[in-house]
Motif scaffolding. Sequence first.
Motif, PDB file in Angstrom:
ATOM      1  N   LYS A 112       0.953  -1.193  -0.113  1.00  0.00           N
ATOM      2  CA  LYS A 112       0.124   0.041  -0.115  1.00  0.00           C
ATOM      3  C   LYS A 112       0.798   1.218   0.058  1.00  0.00           C
ATOM      4  CE  LYS A 112      -4.020  -2.291   2.403  1.00  0.00           C
ATOM      5  NZ  LYS A 112      -4.893  -2.564   1.457  1.00  0.00           N
ATOM      6  N   LYS A 167      -3.857   0.852   8.090  1.00  0.00           N
ATOM      7  CA  LYS A 167      -3.749  -0.161   7.399  1.00  0.00           C
ATOM      8  C   LYS A 167      -2.305  -0.719   7.339  1.00  0.00           C
ATOM      9  CE  LYS A 167      -6.818   1.865   3.530  1.00  0.00           C
ATOM     10  NZ  LYS A 167      -7.024   1.994   2.264  1.00  0.00           N
ATOM     11  N   VAL A 192      -7.308  -3.710   7.328  1.00  0.00           N
ATOM     12  CA  VAL A 192      -7.579  -2.274   7.421  1.00  0.00           C
ATOM     13  C   VAL A 192      -8.412  -2.048   8.483  1.00  0.00           C
ATOM     14  CG1 VAL A 192      -9.082  -0.569   6.106  1.00  0.00           C
ATOM     15  CG2 VAL A 192      -7.630  -2.099   4.620  1.00  0.00           C
ATOM     16  N   ILE A 198     -10.906   0.626  10.297  1.00  0.00           N
ATOM     17  CA  ILE A 198     -11.406   2.144  10.516  1.00  0.00           C
ATOM     18  C   ILE A 198     -11.699   2.594  12.056  1.00  0.00           C
ATOM     19  CG2 ILE A 198     -13.426   3.504   9.910  1.00  0.00           C
ATOM     20  CD1 ILE A 198     -12.233   2.014   7.420  1.00  0.00           C
ATOM     21  N   LEU A 232     -12.471   8.725   4.250  1.00  0.00           N
ATOM     22  CA  LEU A 232     -13.015   9.552   3.438  1.00  0.00           C
ATOM     23  C   LEU A 232     -14.494   8.869   3.484  1.00  0.00           C
ATOM     24  CD1 LEU A 232     -10.652   8.682   0.098  1.00  0.00           C
ATOM     25  CD2 LEU A 232     -10.885  10.816   1.562  1.00  0.00           C
ATOM     26  N   GLU A 292      -7.922   1.881  -2.885  1.00  0.00           N
ATOM     27  CA  GLU A 292      -6.814   0.863  -3.147  1.00  0.00           C
ATOM     28  C   GLU A 292      -6.764   0.334  -4.584  1.00  0.00           C
ATOM     29  OE1 GLU A 292      -6.670  -2.691  -1.182  1.00  0.00           O
ATOM     30  OE2 GLU A 292      -8.522  -3.682  -2.029  1.00  0.00           O
TER      31      GLU A 292
HETATM   32  P1  AMP Z   1      -9.263  -2.094   1.663  1.00  0.00           P
HETATM   33  O1  AMP Z   1      -9.003  -3.596   1.984  1.00  0.00           O
HETATM   34  O2  AMP Z   1      -8.296  -1.216   1.405  1.00  0.00           O
HETATM   35  O3  AMP Z   1     -10.171  -2.174   0.189  1.00  0.00           O
HETATM   36  O4  AMP Z   1     -10.216  -1.659   2.556  1.00  0.00           O
HETATM   37  C1  AMP Z   1     -11.386  -2.211   3.219  1.00  0.00           C
HETATM   38  C2  AMP Z   1     -12.576  -1.308   3.422  1.00  0.00           C
HETATM   39  O5  AMP Z   1     -12.025  -0.214   4.127  1.00  0.00           O
HETATM   40  C3  AMP Z   1     -12.954  -0.362   1.801  1.00  0.00           C
HETATM   41  O6  AMP Z   1     -13.722  -1.042   1.015  1.00  0.00           O
HETATM   42  C4  AMP Z   1     -13.462   0.938   2.555  1.00  0.00           C
HETATM   43  O7  AMP Z   1     -14.847   0.516   2.805  1.00  0.00           O
HETATM   44  C5  AMP Z   1     -12.646   1.052   3.906  1.00  0.00           C
HETATM   45  N1  AMP Z   1     -11.782   2.012   3.699  1.00  0.00           N
HETATM   46  C6  AMP Z   1     -10.549   1.713   3.148  1.00  0.00           C
HETATM   47  N2  AMP Z   1      -9.669   2.829   3.182  1.00  0.00           N
HETATM   48  C7  AMP Z   1     -10.576   3.949   3.564  1.00  0.00           C
HETATM   49  C8  AMP Z   1     -10.642   5.354   3.856  1.00  0.00           C
HETATM   50  N3  AMP Z   1      -9.317   6.091   3.467  1.00  0.00           N
HETATM   51  N4  AMP Z   1     -11.640   5.945   4.324  1.00  0.00           N
HETATM   52  C9  AMP Z   1     -12.763   5.324   4.640  1.00  0.00           C
HETATM   53  N5  AMP Z   1     -12.878   4.074   4.434  1.00  0.00           N
HETATM   54  C10 AMP Z   1     -11.788   3.483   3.759  1.00  0.00           C
END
Ligand code: AMP
Length: 443
Positions: free
Chosen positions: A103, A143, A153, A155, A188, A283
Amino acid sequence: MKILVLGGGGREHAVAAALARSPRVDKIWCAPGNGGIAAVAECVPVKATDLDGVLQFCLQNRPDLVVVTPDDPLALGMVDLLEEHGFAAFGPRKNAAVIEGSKSFAKDLMARYGIPTAGCRIFDDMEAALAYVSGCPVPVVVKADGLALGKGVFICQTRAEAQDAVRAVMGERLFGDAGARVVIEEFLTGPEVSVLCFTDGETIVPMPAAQDHKRAFAGDRGPNTGGMGAFTPVSCYTPAIARQCMDSIFLPTIRAMKAEGREFRGVLYFSLMLTEDGPKVIEYNCRFGDPETQAVLPLLRSDLLEIMLAVREGRLKTVPVEFDGKACCCVVMASGGYPGSYRKGLPVFGIEGAEKLGCTVYQAGTERKDGMLVTSGGRVLGVSAVAGTLKDAVDLAYRGVWRIAFYGAFYRQDIARKDPAVHRSASAETPAAAAPKARVDWS
Ligand code: AMP
Ligand code: GLY
């Protein structure tokens, strides 16, 4: 042609089924495959991550193309290895797969090439990360840098939660070395879409945008899963937004990768958030998504094999990549207890009934035992239905789901329900409209 598909989930079932429609395909193997893939491919007991096992299989059976579908063999350099031995492989090389595997690499690329994404800070040192989150704006997203099966990840609503997340990732190494570095990101808000694109490094062709449902339970509650269902098209991904994404995200990304000497050939999957300030990258994934693929490939009218060959050979712009303009919904049926612990070996009934209705059932966690189809994983199968409207696709998919039974089966009842095309009385206030207005300087 003889094709080897690596992987064994619902996504690989959809890829193998789409390849089987090509008139040029004579034979498909799938390693390791599953109980459903066995209907379209010969399953071979080799793990997709077993570099040597796959190479030995190729040396003995000489496939004309190896489709490397999951992220981990791509990150391990499966494509590079196969190419070194003269085999044609579909998927990015290791130096391009890093766009998903790290990442921090992806964030740095986006920062240097002006590609919109969440602001972030990157830390290799746990104490520095802890000090940062003890004073950072919240909510905040923590993350793990590397691959963590989609679980890395967090939140975090409070700074204390963020500190716990940093300790779990960096200190306790919950995801092993994937947590040697953390990315701490601006939170976000907005609807999320997945746009899977074919690219040969020069030309990039998006497939219809899809939306995944990552949480286990209806209303986006419960733990994160590999994905409980997906649908396409997504109403909020308008043609104007699609153009904006092409200009500000898709093309800049493949050009950036090329400029870095990491030309990307394969499927590049953009996980986007449609924020008030425009679309931003959440991502990148270096492969087809699961279960988005089970919602998108059923709509592909063109020959997937021809597209894959063109991607590999750098002539994507010369082949048609056409989708029929229909809608598709895929509802995942999972084992009771998933994503926690669950039982295996339970008989699965009713797939033929769902197929008679017109659904396609992509199998994920199934195997054949003593002639019977039984469960063997958390996500057991995905029921996909195509129709002229999203509403009809959703209705048909659920009618298919109701025909299928295995002990403890569970599924989300609300796949696609947030999309106004399905349910206009759903809250008019999108998450983007509800976004907090406060601005934070992440530079
Ligand atoms: P990822 O594995 O990076 O796709 O993240 C898993 C989930 O976390 C995503 O589908 C988003 O719902 C949430 N997520 C990841 N990054 C963010 C961010 N910067 N702001 C808000 N939600 C996020
Ligand atoms: N649908 C999420 C993923 O494939 O990573």
